[in-house]
Design an enzyme around this catalytic site. Structure first.
Site, mmCIF file in Angstrom:
data_model
loop_
_atom_site.group_PDB
_atom_site.id
_atom_site.type_symbol
_atom_site.label_atom_id
_atom_site.label_comp_id
_atom_site.label_asym_id
_atom_site.label_seq_id
_atom_site.Cartn_x
_atom_site.Cartn_y
_atom_site.Cartn_z
ATOM 1 N N CYS A 103 0.867 -1.178 0.000
ATOM 2 C CA CYS A 103 0.000 0.000 0.000
ATOM 3 C C CYS A 103 0.905 1.230 0.000
ATOM 4 C CB CYS A 103 -0.981 -0.016 1.171
ATOM 5 S SG CYS A 103 -0.237 -0.052 2.800
ATOM 6 N N CYS A 117 -3.520 1.869 -4.374
ATOM 7 C CA CYS A 117 -2.600 3.006 -4.315
ATOM 8 C C CYS A 117 -2.311 3.591 -5.687
ATOM 9 C CB CYS A 117 -1.319 2.645 -3.581
ATOM 10 S SG CYS A 117 -0.465 1.185 -4.145
ATOM 11 N N CYS A 139 1.964 2.817 -6.547
ATOM 12 C CA CYS A 139 2.487 1.446 -6.503
ATOM 13 C C CYS A 139 2.792 1.003 -7.919
ATOM 14 C CB CYS A 139 1.461 0.489 -5.888
ATOM 15 S SG CYS A 139 1.262 0.694 -4.123
#
Length: 142
Positions: free
Chosen positions: A16, A90, A94
């Site tokens: 995350c 995210c 990410c």
């Protein structure tokens, strides 16, 4: 006579952005439900100082203690060592990891939310972790 190599455990990395609790809740469920049959990691692309205390409270309600989950920076080594890489809502924070069992679980952000808002997020994470166990060929322990 040659020996058969011991089978390796499957591994999963939950990612995350910070420590609002999604990756830690997922890691906690996977550890508990796999009963040690899966290597589990969690990390953040920009980890905060501590885990969201309300996420900790929500997990304690279901008997899983994630207080020892320390914020960890996402490292390429963790990605390489993992069979499955699961990012958690995210977006562009990410990165995508080609060649891995990659999944992006769109989940509400528990940051700043009360326990009543985090419970449904927790329950959805448990449902998805159970599905991941099936994909990894592991029977849930509970």
């Amino acid at each position: 006579m040659s020996e058969t190599p011991a089978p390796t455990k499957p591994s999963a990395l939950f990612v995350c952005v910070h420590n609002a609790g999604r990756s830690q809740m997922a890691a906690g469920f996977l550890r508990a439900l796999s009963d040690g049959a899966v290597d589990v990691r969690s990390a953040g692309s920009m980890p905060a100082e501590q885990i969201n205390p309300v996420a900790v409270e929500a997990m304690l309600e279901v008997g899983i203690d994630i207080r020892d989950e320390k914020p960890k920076m996402l490292a390429p080594e963790a990605v390489e060592a993992s069979d499955a890489v699961i990012t958690m809502g995210c977006g562009d924070a990410c990165p995508y990891y080609p060649g891995k069992n990659y999944q992006d679980w769109e989940l509400d952000d528990p940051a700043g939310q009360g326990i009543d808002a985090i419970r449904p997020i927790r329950d959805e994470i448990e449902r998805r972790v159970r599905g991941l166990l099936v994909e990894l060929g592991v029977t849930p322990a509970a």
